[in-house]
Write an enzyme that holds these catalytic residues in place. Structure first.
Site, PDB file in Angstrom:
ATOM      1  CG  HIS A  88      -2.154  -0.835   0.974  1.00  0.00           C
ATOM      2  ND1 HIS A  88      -2.858  -1.454   1.965  1.00  0.00           N
ATOM      3  CD2 HIS A  88      -2.791  -1.132  -0.185  1.00  0.00           C
ATOM      4  CE1 HIS A  88      -3.898  -2.092   1.445  1.00  0.00           C
ATOM      5  NE2 HIS A  88      -3.861  -1.916   0.138  1.00  0.00           N
ATOM      6  CG  ASN A  90      20.514  26.528   0.662  1.00  0.00           C
ATOM      7  OD1 ASN A  90      19.302  26.612   0.601  1.00  0.00           O
ATOM      8  ND2 ASN A  90      21.261  26.254  -0.395  1.00  0.00           N
ATOM      9  CG  ASP A  91      25.392  28.175   4.368  1.00  0.00           C
ATOM     10  OD1 ASP A  91      25.431  27.183   5.126  1.00  0.00           O
ATOM     11  OD2 ASP A  91      25.995  28.221   3.287  1.00  0.00           O
ATOM     12  NE  ARG A  96      23.619  23.636   3.153  1.00  0.00           N
ATOM     13  CZ  ARG A  96      24.064  24.533   2.289  1.00  0.00           C
ATOM     14  NH1 ARG A  96      24.692  25.607   2.712  1.00  0.00           N
ATOM     15  NH2 ARG A  96      23.906  24.354   1.001  1.00  0.00           N
ATOM     16  CB  CYS A 154      21.152  32.305  -5.145  1.00  0.00           C
ATOM     17  SG  CYS A 154      22.459  32.479  -3.926  1.00  0.00           S
TER      18      CYS A 154
HETATM   19  C1  PEP Z   1      23.104  29.138   0.422  1.00  0.00           C
HETATM   20  O1  PEP Z   1      23.732  28.980   1.464  1.00  0.00           O
HETATM   21  O2  PEP Z   1      21.875  29.345   0.365  1.00  0.00           O
HETATM   22  C2  PEP Z   1      23.797  29.043  -0.877  1.00  0.00           C
HETATM   23  C3  PEP Z   1      23.191  29.359  -2.006  1.00  0.00           C
HETATM   24  O3  PEP Z   1      25.059  28.572  -0.876  1.00  0.00           O
HETATM   25  P1  PEP Z   1      25.432  27.010  -0.734  1.00  0.00           P
HETATM   26  O4  PEP Z   1      24.141  26.245  -0.740  1.00  0.00           O
HETATM   27  O5  PEP Z   1      26.340  26.694  -1.863  1.00  0.00           O
HETATM   28  O6  PEP Z   1      26.129  26.991   0.601  1.00  0.00           O
HETATM   29 MG    MG Z   2      25.900  28.965   1.430  1.00  0.00          MG
END
Ligand code: PEP
Ligand code: MG
Length: 530
Positions: free
Chosen positions: A182, A442-443, A453, A490
């Site tokens: 399932h 991200n950072d 992360r 980004c």
């Molecule tokens: C970020 O930190 O969001 C970033 C774009 O750089 P990287 O993911 O390469 O650390």
């Molecule tokens: Mg980064």
């Protein structure tokens, strides 16, 4: 740590990458009475509670999900399932123990069945067992799965699957399991790649942090090397391209006509192979560390120049932002980053490493000045925390530009911007004399939330939508507006379409995403109304 390749059976198609969440069963404790009649009543009430709970879920689900839940209700309504447990209770055994004994016999029977169909139903009986146990103990035993993670487990129950948010990506890698279970049906319905029958998931030491799941081939790679990961991500791009939608070539506009620039994040010119530059407004992030990673030793100035030039040529005059080396943290580079640094995410990474190794940094700056004559190049510095780092890098860039000119080599001095990915830089963004800001969500998220992360167990905290992270993003956008410089974002949050409205509401008008995400992002932008 060497990467681990496992071969299983494909159960749900698609490719996925993400942090690994290991599922282990929660054990709930319960105090039993010594009265068999009371224990039997407690079991009856728990079975009824579980049945009512599933019946409630059926109301909000349709199709396959509802069918699967109805199968579980039918099982719970069948007295034959609980009879052995009541028998054991009458001999003085506690209700939870009795129920577990009875259901475990049932589960073993299903697992040993000749017919794959019955073997595939074992996870449903585990689900029923755990749900009733949860009612008996008053503790929730359904494992919580963070959205976007790769679930590694022996097997997984439909309840655990349904409790996770699969719209954030993610996949399933099972030691046992079956393509006709399932859960496999649910995975196919929700578009979550799944591989089963991988055999024992055993590690020497630490469990893996990251996994690549290929639900088409039925393979899983745990803790991939950076190059393996890059190639896999490239395959993901190509796979998505097969489902190309015509809207990709249109410029992005919100429902009320606001123009949003959509740029690309790439790691190498190969990531652009077969892509039409008209899908984007330029390149917002070139992660140059992968260039250093793949080469034998560090690439020299000429090798770097050739790569940067190829990217600028591809962009046909659109802006291209190349980031200087961001080695360290989750991107170690042999011979460059510090081995066994105690806390690499807080150590000598990004601009800190470049300033500590000026001979490497100078070569990259020279290559960038030479490439700058071939297009609209901008250079971006990663992991900036204080203005003096930008000032020192800027002085080095000036010096390399001056000496190239003195040598009679064609060159230009590109504008120098910073990544805003450390809370200190976001809080005081206005104090930096940067030509532009690019928010590395991200950072910025991991440092704001103190949630790495790449650790699945804290993935829920690692949330760019958290008001604290959004406040830092807004503050950076305001700083850019006051200083009259561009602000873009980004990090991966730019591609998270659940955040598109929120990010645009902060004033952001430039988002940079992996090529795979362009069509989806443009479609999401088109729905934004301010
Ligand atoms: C970020 O930190 O969001 C970033 C774009 O750089 P990287 O993911 O390469 O650390
Ligand atoms: Mg980064």
């Amino acid at each position: 740590m060497a990467e681990i390749h496992l071969i299983g059976r494909a159960a749900s198609p698609g490719l996925a990458i993400g942090p690994v969440t290991m599922l282990t069963a929660a054990v709930a404790r319960r105090t039993a009475s010594d009265d068999p009649a009371q224990e039997a009543a407690a079991l009856r009430a728990a079975i009824e509670g579980a049945r009512a709970e599933i019946a409630e879920q059926i109301k909000t689900n349709q199709g396959e999900v509802a069918d699967i839940l109805e199968f579980q209700v039918a099982m719970l309504e069948d007295d034959a399932l609980a009879d052995p447990a009541y028998g054991v209770i009458s001999e003085g055994i506690a209700a939870d123990h009795a129920w577990r004994l009875a259901l475990d016999v049932e589960i073993a029977g299903y697992r040993a069945a000749e017919d794959e169909y019955f073997r595939a139903r074992a996870a449903d009986i585990v689900d029923i067992r755990d749900r009733v146990l949860a009612h008996l103990s008053g503790v929730d035993t359904v494992a919580r799965i963070a959205g976007g993670s790769i679930v590694a487990a022996d097997d997984i129950t439909p309840s655990a699957f349904l409790a996770a948010d699969w719209s954030r990506g993610g996949a399933i890698a099972l030691a046992a399991g079956s393509p006709s279970s399932h859960v496999a049906m649910l995975a196919r319905a929700r578009g979550a790649p799944m591989v089963v029958g991988l055999g024992p998931l055993s590690w020497n030491g630490q469990p893996p942090a990251l996994a690549l799941v290929d639900g088409d081939a039925g393979t899983v790679i745990f803790d991939p090397e950076p190059e393996t990961r890059r190639l896999f991500e490239h395959r993901m791009v190509n796979a998505a391209q097969a489902a190309v939608d015509a809207g990709r070539l249109e410029s992005a506009r919100t429902a009320d006509g606001q123009r949003i620039a959509v740029l690309l994040n790439i790691a190498a010119p190969e990531d652009l192979a077969g892509l039409d530059p008209a899908i984007c407004d330029g390149i917002g992030l070139v992660r140059t560390e992968f260039l250093f990673e793949a080469s034998q030793g560090l690439p020299d100035e000429d090798a770097q120049y050739a790569v940067y030039r190829r990217i600028l040529d591809w962009a046909e005059g659109r802006p291209v932002t190349i980031r200087t080396l961001d080695a360290g943290g989750d991107k170690p580079i042999a011979g460059l980053t510090i081995d066994n640094e105690r806390n690499p995410f807080l150590g000598l990474r990004g601009i800190r490493l470049s300033l500590a190794r000026p001979e490497v940094f100078r070569g990259q700056l020279r290559a960038l000045c030479r490439a700058a004559v071939h297009g609209a190049l901008k250079v971006m510095l990663p992991m900036i925390a204080v203005p003096s780092e930008l000032d020192r890098a800027s002085a080095l860039l000036d010096a390399e530009f001056t000496s190239l000119r003195a040598e009679g080599i064609a060159c230009a001095r590109p504008p120098l911007g910073i990544m805003v990915e450390i809370p200190a830089a976001a809080l005081l963004a206005e104090a930096f004399g940067a030509a532009f800001y690019s928010i590395g969500s991200n950072d910025l998220t991991q440092y704001t939330m103190a949630a790495a992360r790449d650790i699945g167990a804290v993935a829920d905290l690692n949330d760019t939508g958290n008001p604290a992270v959004l406040a830092l993003i807004s503050q950076t956008v305001d700083a850019g507006r006051k200083r009259g410089v561009e602000v873009s974002l980004c990090g991966d949050a730019a591609a998270d379409t659940r955040l598109t409205t929120t990010l645009i509401a902060t004033g952001l008008t430039t988002l940079s995403v992996a090529p795979i995400a362009v069509a989806r992002l443009k479609a999401a932008i088109a729905k934004v109304r301010s």
